[in-house]
Design a protein around this motif. Structure first.
Motif, PDB file in Angstrom:
ATOM      1  N   MET A   1    -132.853 -51.533  55.380  1.00  0.00           N
ATOM      2  CA  MET A   1    -131.774 -50.571  55.580  1.00  0.00           C
ATOM      3  C   MET A   1    -130.989 -50.434  54.284  1.00  0.00           C
ATOM      4  N   SER A   2    -131.274 -49.433  53.509  1.00  0.00           N
ATOM      5  CA  SER A   2    -130.647 -49.298  52.206  1.00  0.00           C
ATOM      6  C   SER A   2    -129.461 -48.346  52.206  1.00  0.00           C
ATOM      7  N   LYS A   3    -129.243 -47.626  53.291  1.00  0.00           N
ATOM      8  CA  LYS A   3    -128.144 -46.675  53.328  1.00  0.00           C
ATOM      9  C   LYS A   3    -126.818 -47.403  53.451  1.00  0.00           C
ATOM     10  N   GLN A   4    -125.769 -46.765  52.930  1.00  0.00           N
ATOM     11  CA  GLN A   4    -124.438 -47.313  53.069  1.00  0.00           C
ATOM     12  C   GLN A   4    -123.927 -47.067  54.487  1.00  0.00           C
ATOM     13  N   PRO A   5    -123.053 -47.975  54.975  1.00  0.00           N
ATOM     14  CA  PRO A   5    -122.515 -47.792  56.315  1.00  0.00           C
ATOM     15  C   PRO A   5    -121.792 -46.458  56.452  1.00  0.00           C
ATOM     16  N   GLN A   6    -121.999 -45.829  57.597  1.00  0.00           N
ATOM     17  CA  GLN A   6    -121.324 -44.570  57.883  1.00  0.00           C
ATOM     18  C   GLN A   6    -119.857 -44.841  58.136  1.00  0.00           C
ATOM     19  N   ALA A   7    -118.997 -43.977  57.596  1.00  0.00           N
ATOM     20  CA  ALA A   7    -117.568 -44.172  57.787  1.00  0.00           C
ATOM     21  C   ALA A   7    -117.222 -44.082  59.264  1.00  0.00           C
ATOM     22  N   PRO A   8    -116.486 -45.067  59.803  1.00  0.00           N
ATOM     23  CA  PRO A   8    -116.084 -44.995  61.205  1.00  0.00           C
ATOM     24  C   PRO A   8    -115.041 -43.913  61.411  1.00  0.00           C
ATOM     25  N   ARG A   9    -114.862 -43.521  62.640  1.00  0.00           N
ATOM     26  CA  ARG A   9    -113.827 -42.544  62.952  1.00  0.00           C
ATOM     27  C   ARG A   9    -112.465 -43.091  62.553  1.00  0.00           C
ATOM     28  N   PRO A  10    -111.545 -42.217  62.125  1.00  0.00           N
ATOM     29  CA  PRO A  10    -110.228 -42.698  61.679  1.00  0.00           C
ATOM     30  C   PRO A  10    -109.481 -43.488  62.746  1.00  0.00           C
ATOM     31  N   ASP A  11    -109.763 -43.216  64.028  1.00  0.00           N
ATOM     32  CA  ASP A  11    -109.049 -43.915  65.091  1.00  0.00           C
ATOM     33  C   ASP A  11    -109.759 -45.191  65.537  1.00  0.00           C
ATOM     34  N   SER A  12    -110.874 -45.540  64.878  1.00  0.00           N
ATOM     35  CA  SER A  12    -111.613 -46.743  65.248  1.00  0.00           C
ATOM     36  C   SER A  12    -110.943 -47.984  64.671  1.00  0.00           C
ATOM     37  N   TRP A  13    -111.062 -49.101  65.379  1.00  0.00           N
ATOM     38  CA  TRP A  13    -110.550 -50.369  64.863  1.00  0.00           C
ATOM     39  C   TRP A  13    -111.202 -50.734  63.536  1.00  0.00           C
ATOM     40  N   LEU A  14    -112.437 -50.282  63.318  1.00  0.00           N
ATOM     41  CA  LEU A  14    -113.145 -50.637  62.094  1.00  0.00           C
ATOM     42  C   LEU A  14    -112.587 -49.913  60.873  1.00  0.00           C
ATOM     43  N   ALA A  15    -111.906 -48.794  61.084  1.00  0.00           N
ATOM     44  CA  ALA A  15    -111.338 -48.047  59.967  1.00  0.00           C
ATOM     45  C   ALA A  15    -110.028 -48.654  59.478  1.00  0.00           C
ATOM     46  N   GLY A  16    -109.429 -49.504  60.289  1.00  0.00           N
ATOM     47  CA  GLY A  16    -108.158 -50.114  59.920  1.00  0.00           C
ATOM     48  C   GLY A  16    -108.353 -51.391  59.137  1.00  0.00           C
ATOM     49  N   PRO A  17    -107.282 -52.132  58.921  1.00  0.00           N
ATOM     50  CA  PRO A  17    -107.399 -53.393  58.176  1.00  0.00           C
ATOM     51  C   PRO A  17    -108.213 -54.425  58.938  1.00  0.00           C
ATOM     52  N   LEU A  18    -108.884 -55.293  58.197  1.00  0.00           N
ATOM     53  CA  LEU A  18    -109.690 -56.382  58.752  1.00  0.00           C
ATOM     54  C   LEU A  18    -109.357 -57.655  57.984  1.00  0.00           C
ATOM     55  N   LEU A  19    -109.468 -58.791  58.662  1.00  0.00           N
ATOM     56  CA  LEU A  19    -109.259 -60.072  58.002  1.00  0.00           C
ATOM     57  C   LEU A  19    -110.455 -60.967  58.275  1.00  0.00           C
ATOM     58  N   GLY A  20    -111.280 -61.191  57.244  1.00  0.00           N
ATOM     59  CA  GLY A  20    -112.424 -62.069  57.388  1.00  0.00           C
ATOM     60  C   GLY A  20    -112.020 -63.527  57.257  1.00  0.00           C
TER      61      GLY A  20
ATOM     62  N   LEU B   1    -109.999 -66.603  53.472  1.00  0.00           N
ATOM     63  CA  LEU B   1    -109.596 -65.376  54.151  1.00  0.00           C
ATOM     64  C   LEU B   1    -109.806 -64.219  53.189  1.00  0.00           C
ATOM     65  N   VAL B   2    -110.452 -63.167  53.676  1.00  0.00           N
ATOM     66  CA  VAL B   2    -110.651 -61.960  52.888  1.00  0.00           C
ATOM     67  C   VAL B   2    -110.005 -60.811  53.641  1.00  0.00           C
ATOM     68  N   ALA B   3    -108.905 -60.312  53.086  1.00  0.00           N
ATOM     69  CA  ALA B   3    -108.178 -59.207  53.706  1.00  0.00           C
ATOM     70  C   ALA B   3    -108.684 -57.891  53.138  1.00  0.00           C
ATOM     71  N   ARG B   4    -109.172 -57.028  54.009  1.00  0.00           N
ATOM     72  CA  ARG B   4    -109.587 -55.692  53.599  1.00  0.00           C
ATOM     73  C   ARG B   4    -108.627 -54.675  54.207  1.00  0.00           C
ATOM     74  N   GLY B   5    -108.129 -53.802  53.347  1.00  0.00           N
ATOM     75  CA  GLY B   5    -107.197 -52.792  53.805  1.00  0.00           C
ATOM     76  C   GLY B   5    -107.893 -51.683  54.555  1.00  0.00           C
ATOM     77  N   PRO B   6    -107.109 -50.724  55.084  1.00  0.00           N
ATOM     78  CA  PRO B   6    -107.701 -49.587  55.800  1.00  0.00           C
ATOM     79  C   PRO B   6    -108.679 -48.829  54.917  1.00  0.00           C
ATOM     80  N   LEU B   7    -109.642 -48.205  55.562  1.00  0.00           N
ATOM     81  CA  LEU B   7    -110.667 -47.448  54.849  1.00  0.00           C
ATOM     82  C   LEU B   7    -110.038 -46.249  54.154  1.00  0.00           C
ATOM     83  N   ARG B   8    -110.345 -46.105  52.868  1.00  0.00           N
ATOM     84  CA  ARG B   8    -109.848 -44.960  52.098  1.00  0.00           C
ATOM     85  C   ARG B   8    -110.769 -43.763  52.289  1.00  0.00           C
ATOM     86  N   PRO B   9    -110.311 -42.561  51.944  1.00  0.00           N
ATOM     87  CA  PRO B   9    -111.169 -41.383  52.090  1.00  0.00           C
ATOM     88  C   PRO B   9    -112.493 -41.478  51.341  1.00  0.00           C
TER      89      PRO B   9
END
Length: 252
Positions: free
Chosen positions: A1-20, A40-48
């Motif tokens: 699977m070489s494609k990049q992940p598809q951007a989640p919908r803006p209202d999805s939990w995956l589009a918001g911040p995540l803490l690994g 801990l790896v903090a990732r901010g909300p998905l940018r455009p």
């Protein structure tokens, strides 16, 4: 699977911040063994443009006990190094628990591969050192937690082969960008990348409402555990897989 992940919908939990979140420890028992490192790896909300701001925080603790050679062989931390360079484990536990509690209280998903191990170990260690557990800090049960292992077993139940983090990296086309896994911060980044790649392959997981993430995964884990325990019985082995998730019944 070489494609990049598809951007989640803006209202999805995956589009918001995540803490690994990930730990390295003195062994394989989450109730008896001790914390050595945490990340801990903090990732901010998905940018455009599909990127995210990312911040990595790591800890090295002196667990107060000998680190077995078998554990050192996995994560590379010896007893001598932990004693010389590590901070008192109680201080590390307090900082990690405080960060996780803040994230969960804010509704930020904590992403951990095989989260039952790390969260059980953390709660057990906090109790051992007389510190408030994450549940006590929240005043409720843990969550939201997102576990790519639990999700993968559900969405691709009949795929053969092992499901270690290295296996999922290979299957979902994730390059851990290191000579190997088992350094806590490398594992966390790989786990977050696997989750996003998994969402591309199985976009239905991004449509799970945030408020249902815990119950959905708990049911998925229980289904898998019941099936695996049945498999063990058929092989004449003891069915010893915990049915509860993300913490065992004994910690409830």
């Amino acid at each position: 699977m070489s494609k990049q992940p598809q951007a989640p919908r803006p209202d999805s939990w995956l589009a918001g911040p995540l803490l690994g979140f990930d730990t390295e420890t003195t062994g394989i028992s989450p109730t008896r063994d001790r914390l050595v490192t945490a990340a801990l790896v903090a990732r901010g909300p998905l940018r455009p443009d599909g990127s995210r701001e990312q911040t990595v925080t790591t800890w090295l603790a002196d667990p107060g006990v000998e680190i077995p050679a078998s554990a050192s062989a996995v994560h590379g931390i010896s007893t001598e190094r932990a004693r010389a360079e590590g901070r008192p484990v109680g201080e590390v536990l307090e900082e990690v628990a405080a960060a996780l509690s803040r994230a969960m209280a804010a509704g930020t998903p904590v992403v951990a591969y095989n989260s039952a191990y790390d969260l059980t170990l953390l709660e057990s260690e906090l109790t051992r050192h007389g510190l408030p557990t994450v549940r006590e800090r929240l005043g409720r049960e843990l969550g939201p937690v997102v576990d790519p292992l639990v999700i993968d077993r559900k969405v691709d139940r009949y795929r053969g082969g092992k499901r270690r983090l290295t296996d999922l990296c290979a299957f979902y086309g994730v390059d851990p960008q290191a000579a190997g896994l088992h350094t806590a911060e490398v594992d966390v980044v790989a786990t977050l990348d696997v989750l996003e790649a998994m969402a591309y392959a199985h976009p239905e997981i991004t449509r799970i409402p945030r408020e249902r993430l815990m119950t959905w995964q708990a049911a998925a884990h229980r289904d898998w555990a019941v099936s695996f325990n049945d498999f063990l019985r058929r092989r004449g082995r003891t069915p010893d897989v915990e049915l509860a998730w993300p913490l065992p019944e004994a910690l409830s």
